[in-house]
Design a protein around this motif. Structure first.
Motif, PDB file in Angstrom:
ATOM      1  N   SER A   1     -17.859 111.415  71.221  1.00 30.72           N
ATOM      2  CA  SER A   1     -16.776 110.709  70.788  1.00 30.72           C
ATOM      3  C   SER A   1     -16.349 111.592  69.366  1.00 30.72           C
ATOM      4  O   SER A   1     -16.796 112.608  69.171  1.00 30.72           O
ATOM      5  CB  SER A   1     -17.043 109.309  70.103  1.00 30.72           C
ATOM      6  OG  SER A   1     -18.190 109.538  69.209  1.00 30.72           O
TER       7      SER A   1
ATOM      8  N   HIS B   1     -12.749 105.868  61.760  1.00 32.47           N
ATOM      9  CA  HIS B   1     -12.144 105.302  63.157  1.00 32.47           C
ATOM     10  C   HIS B   1     -12.556 106.354  64.104  1.00 32.47           C
ATOM     11  O   HIS B   1     -12.604 107.763  64.083  1.00 32.47           O
ATOM     12  CB  HIS B   1     -10.628 105.497  63.037  1.00 32.47           C
ATOM     13  CG  HIS B   1      -9.808 104.989  64.426  1.00 32.47           C
ATOM     14  ND1 HIS B   1      -9.829 103.561  64.690  1.00 32.47           N
ATOM     15  CD2 HIS B   1      -9.279 105.760  65.161  1.00 32.47           C
ATOM     16  CE1 HIS B   1      -9.221 103.500  65.679  1.00 32.47           C
ATOM     17  NE2 HIS B   1      -8.816 104.481  66.185  1.00 32.47           N
TER      18      HIS B   1
ATOM     19  N   VAL C   1     -12.855 107.360  68.470  1.00 31.45           N
ATOM     20  CA  VAL C   1     -12.236 107.282  69.751  1.00 31.45           C
ATOM     21  C   VAL C   1     -13.189 108.006  70.613  1.00 31.45           C
ATOM     22  O   VAL C   1     -13.790 108.854  70.328  1.00 31.45           O
ATOM     23  CB  VAL C   1     -10.763 108.042  69.753  1.00 31.45           C
ATOM     24  CG1 VAL C   1      -9.694 107.161  69.026  1.00 31.45           C
ATOM     25  CG2 VAL C   1     -10.856 109.476  69.047  1.00 31.45           C
TER      26      VAL C   1
ATOM     27  N   GLU D   1      -5.054 111.825  72.179  1.00 33.40           N
ATOM     28  CA  GLU D   1      -5.788 110.677  71.575  1.00 33.40           C
ATOM     29  C   GLU D   1      -6.541 110.974  70.053  1.00 33.40           C
ATOM     30  O   GLU D   1      -6.622 109.944  69.287  1.00 33.40           O
ATOM     31  CB  GLU D   1      -7.299 110.610  72.687  1.00 33.40           C
ATOM     32  CG  GLU D   1      -7.968 109.528  72.320  1.00 33.40           C
ATOM     33  CD  GLU D   1      -7.398 108.019  72.908  1.00 33.40           C
ATOM     34  OE1 GLU D   1      -7.691 107.132  72.521  1.00 33.40           O
ATOM     35  OE2 GLU D   1      -6.280 108.178  73.539  1.00 33.40           O
TER      36      GLU D   1
ATOM     37  N   ALA E   1      -6.099 108.842  66.568  1.00 38.03           N
ATOM     38  CA  ALA E   1      -6.995 108.376  65.573  1.00 38.03           C
ATOM     39  C   ALA E   1      -6.546 108.980  64.139  1.00 38.03           C
ATOM     40  O   ALA E   1      -6.767 108.088  63.304  1.00 38.03           O
ATOM     41  CB  ALA E   1      -8.411 108.747  66.123  1.00 38.03           C
TER      42      ALA E   1
END
Length: 662
Positions: A287, A319, A321, A418, A422
C-alpha cells in the motif's frame, strides 16, 4: 554493529521487514522478506541480518500491521458487548451515512460484535449522575450470558460512562473476577468522550483486537528474550512508543502502528534539512501511505475509520490507498486497466520474484520499464527477473489488445493516478496547497514515482532521504515514549472557568507523571462552533488566546471563520512524551565516482521507447553531489527515478533534494 547503546527500529511491511540500528550517530540498515504467517519471525530475522550484538541493544521499537490486518480480514477475537438496557443496537444503528451514497444494495461492513453476543444490564446514568442504580441481578445474568457465549473478549459500554464511570467500573470488576481469562475493555478507560456510537465502536475494536495483539506481542517478547535483546516498545497510531503491556491494554490505538513510524521519520529527516512543511509519501509493497507535516509536526486526527470501524483515538492523519509495488494489475469487464486493491504481498510476490506469482504488479511494470535492474537482489534473497515480468505483462495485454510495453506504462499511470488522489485528500481537502510543500518520498518504491506525482500536483521539490528505503524503521528508532490523555468538558468557551480547565489539565498531568518518567506536556483542546457536529483540535497554550487560535485553525481547514459565533469547548487533551536521543545525520563529501553504468529506461508518456540513462550508486555520492534527469539513483534499499527536467543535489544530512525546472 558494536557500541555501548544501540537503538533498533523494526517495521513490518506487507512485503519486506525493515530494520535501522542507531549508535553514536552511525546508522546500519537491514531488509528481509516479511513472514506473514508469523510477523515476529521476520522481526527477529531482521535483527539477525543486521549484525548487531544483542548486549549492545538498549531499545527495540517495533511497528506492525497485526491490528490493522485483524480488522481488514475480520480475524479478531470472538467478542461480546455489555451495555445499558435498551441500547443493545447502538453498534448496528451507527450513523446515517452509507459507504456508497447512491448504491442502495451496498451495506456497511458487519459489526465487530454480532447481535446475539450483545447483552444488557439495568442501570442508567445521566449528565448529572445516577438516574437508576445498577441492578446486580441483571449484572449476574449478563455475566452468565457472557460465560455461556464462550467469547475471548468483552466490551463494556454504558451510557454516560465517559462522565460517570462508576457503574461501568463495577461491571468490569465483576466480569474480570468471574472470567479472569477474558479480555475486558471499558469505554471509560478506552475513550472517555461523549458520542455513544463512536465510543461503543472504539471500545468494541479494542476488545476485538486485544487478544490477537496480546498473543502476537507476547510471542515477540519471548523471541526477543531468547535473542538477548530488550522487550520491544510498540508504536502507537499517535506517533509515539509504549511498552508491550500498555499496547495490549490500548489495542485500538495500534491500528496505524506501521504508517505512524514513517511519518515520524519523515518529519525528523525533513526538519534536519530545513523543510518543515512536507507531504510524506510512503510507497511500500502492499500500500501507499500519505500524510501532511506542518512546521515539522505530523498532523493527528480523531476521525479515523479503519475497515469500516470508526476509532476515535488520536492517530497520525494518514490516508492509505492500495497502490504498492505488489499491487496486482488486472482488466475490468470494459477492458480498462486497474491496479489493486489485491496485492501479491511477500508470498508469492510479484511475477518477477519467481516465487509462484504469475500476475503482473507495479513492481513488474517498473522492472520492465528499466527503473529497476534485471537480476537485482532484494531483501537478501529475492532476485528480480525481467523475463518473468514481461511474460506476466504480455498475458494481461493479450486480453486488452496491448503489448507488454503499453501495459507496463498503463500500470504505472493508473497507480500514479491513485496516489495523486491520495495526496489531494491530505492536502487540498485539508485546506492545504500542495505547491507550498515539498514531497518527501520513501519506502522501497516511493522514489520511483515521486517526480511524476510532484509534476501532477505542481510541486517543485522532492526529497529522497538516504535511509528512504527503511525510513519507517528509522522513525521507530527515534520515536519518543508517548501517552495521550483526554477529559470531556462540554461547555461554552465563554462559560469555561480558567481554574477548572487548569484543574482538569492538572489531573491528567498527575496521571501522566505516574505512567511516564519525567514527561514533557503538550496541552490541546477540542473546539467547535455552536451547532457543529465536529471539532477541531488546537494547541491550548494560554487560555485567553484559545478562541483566536480556533478561528484561525477553522479558516485554514475549511476556508472560512465565524468570529461572532459562539465557540464551544468539548474535550481537553494532554500529550505526554519522554524524548529519546536522536542522531544528527551527517553526509560526508563524495569520495569516488558514483556512476555505476547505464541502462535503458522509458520516460515517454506516449510510448515505451527506451533511453540510455546514467545509473548512479547512492553510496558513491556525497555532500554536494549532483544529478540531472533523466537518470536513476540506486539507494541501498530503494531506487529513485529522476525524470527529465529535474535536477538534484545531496544536502548535508544525506537527502537527495530534487527540484524541477531550475
Amino acid at each position: 554493529m558494536r557500541g555501548d547503546a544501540v537503538r533498533l527500529g523494526v517495521d513490518v511491511g506487507g512485503t519486506f521487514t525493515d530494520l535501522v540500528a542507531l549508535s553514536e550517530g552511525r546508522l546500519v540498515t537491514a531488509k528481509v522478506p516479511s513472514t506473514p504467517r508469523d510477523q515476529s519471525q521476520g522481526v527477529m530475522n531482521a535483527v539477525g541480518a543486521s549484525g548487531v550484538e544483542a548486549p549492545a541493544v538498549v531499545a527495540l521499537a517495533h511497528g506492525m500491521t497485526v491490528a490493522t490486518n485483524a480488522l481488514l480480514e475480520r480475524r479478531g477475537a470472538r467478542t461480546a458487548l455489555v451495555t445499558t438496557e435498551g441500547f443493545r443496537d447502538v453498534l448496528e444503528i451507527a450513523r446515517q451515512n452509507r459507504p456508497s451514497l447512491y448504491d442502495l444494495a451496498r451495506d456497511r461492513p458487519p459489526t465487530l460484535v454480532p447481535r446475539d453476543l450483545r447483552f444488557t444490564v439495568r442501570e442508567r446514568m445521566g449528565p448529572e449522575g445516577e438516574i437508576e442504580p445498577l441492578d446486580e441481578e441483571s449484572l449476574g445474568e449478563a455475566v452468565a450470558a457472557v460465560r455461556g457465549a464462550e467469547v475471548e473478549a468483552v466490551a463494556v459500554c454504558l451510557l454516560f460512562a465517559f462522565a460517570h464511570p462508576e457503574h461501568e467500573r463495577r461491571v468490569g470488576e465483576v466480569l474480570r473476577e468471574a472470567l479472569p481469562e477474558i479480555h475486558v475493555s471499558l469505554s471509560s478507560e478506552v475513550l472517555p468522550e461523549f458520542r455513544e456510537y463512536e465510543r461503543f465502536s472504539t471500545t468494541a475494536a479494542d476488545a476485538y483486537l486485544g487478544p490477537r495483539l496480546a498473543a502476537y506481542l507476547r510471542n515477540l517478547a519471548g523471541k526477543a528474550k531468547e535473542a538477548g535483546v530488550p522487550a520491544p516498545l510498540i508504536m502507537q497510531s499517535s506517533g509515539g512508543v509504549v511498552p508491550i503491556n500498555d499496547a495490549i491494554s490500548d489495542a485500538a490505538g495500534c491500528v496505524l502502528s506501521g504508517p505512524a513510524g514513517g511519518v515520524v521519520g519523515a518529519a525528523y529527516v525533513g526538519a534536519l534539512g530545513g523543510y518543515g512543511d512536507l507531504l510524506s509519501f510512503d510507497m511500500g509493497g502492499t500500500s501507499t501511505d500519505v500524510a501532511a507535516i506542518i512546521d515539522g509536526e505530523a498532523q493527528t486526527t480523531t476521525e479515523t475509520v479503519v475497515a469500516g470501524v470508526p476509532i476515535k483515538l488520536p492517530m497520525v492523519d494518514v490516508h492509505t490507498v492500495s497502490a504498492g509495488g505488489g499491487s496486482i494489475a488486472w482488466a475490468d469487464a470494459g477492458g480498462a486497466l486497474r491496479v489493486g486493491p489485491h496485492s501479491a504481498g511477500a508470498e508469492p510476490g510479484p511475477a518477477a520474484y519467481g516465487k509462484g506469482g504469475t500476475e503482473p504488479t507495479v513492481t513488474d511494470a517498473n522492472l520492465y520499464l528499466g527503473y529497476l535492474p534485471d537480476g537485482a537482489k532484494l531483501g537478501g534473497e529475492v532476485v528480480l527477473s525481467r523475463e518473468r515480468s514481461e511474460e506476466a505483462l504480455r498475458k494481461l495485454g493479450e486480453g486488452v489488445g496491448l503489448d507488454a510495453s503499453e501495459v507496463a506504462l498503463g500500470i504505472v499511470r493508473v497507480a500514479n493516478a491513485e496516489m495523486v488522489r491520495a495526496l489531494r485528500v491530505i492536502s487540498v481537502e485539508r485546506g492545504l496547497d500542495p505547491r507550498e510543500f515539498a514531497l518527501l518520498a520513501f519506502g522501497g518504491a516511493g522514489g520511483m514515482h515521486a517526480c511524476s506525482l510532484a509534476e501532477e500536483l505542481g510541486m517543485e521539490t522532492v526529497l529522497i532521504p538516504r535511509a528512504g528505503g527503511v525510513l519507517s524503521a528509522l522513525g521507530l528508532a527515534i520515536s519518543d515514549l508517548r501517552r495521550d490523555y483526554v477529559r470531556p468538558y462540554l461547555t461554552g468557551l465563554a462559560d469555561a472557568e480558567a481554574g477548572e480547565v487548569e484543574r482538569r489539565f492538572g489531573e491528567m498531568e498527575g496521571a501522566a507523571a505516574k505512567d511516564l518518567d519525567g514527561p514533557q506536556f503538550t496541552r490541546r483542546a477540542d473546539l467547535r462552533y455552536g451547532g457543529q457536529s465536529f471539532e477541531l483540535t488546537v494547541e491550548a497554550g494560554a487560555f485567553d488566546g484559545l478562541e483566536a487560535r480556533f478561528h484561525d485553525a477553522h479558516e485554514r481547514r475549511y476556508g472560512y471563520r465565524m468570529d461572532g459565533e459562539r465557540v464551544e469547548l468539548v474535550n481537553l487533551r494532554l500529550v505526554a512524551t519522554v524524548p529519546v536521543e536522536k542522531p544528527a545525520l551527517e553526509e560526508g563529501p563524495q569520495e569516488r565516482d558514483a556512476e555505476a553504468g547505464r541502462r535503458g529506461a522509458s520516460f515517454d508518456e506516449g510510448g515505451a521507447s527506451l533511453v540510455e540513462v546514467p545509473v548512479l550508486d547512492r553510496e558513491g555520492m556525497g555532500r554536494g553531489s549532483e544529478v540531472s534527469g533523466p537518470a536513476i539513483v540506486e539507494f541501498g534499499e530503494a531506487t529513485c527515478v529522476v525524470r527529465p527536467g529535474w535536477r538534484g543535489t545531496v544536502d548535508g544530512v544525506g537527502t537527495l533534494v530534487l527540484e524541477r525546472g531550475r
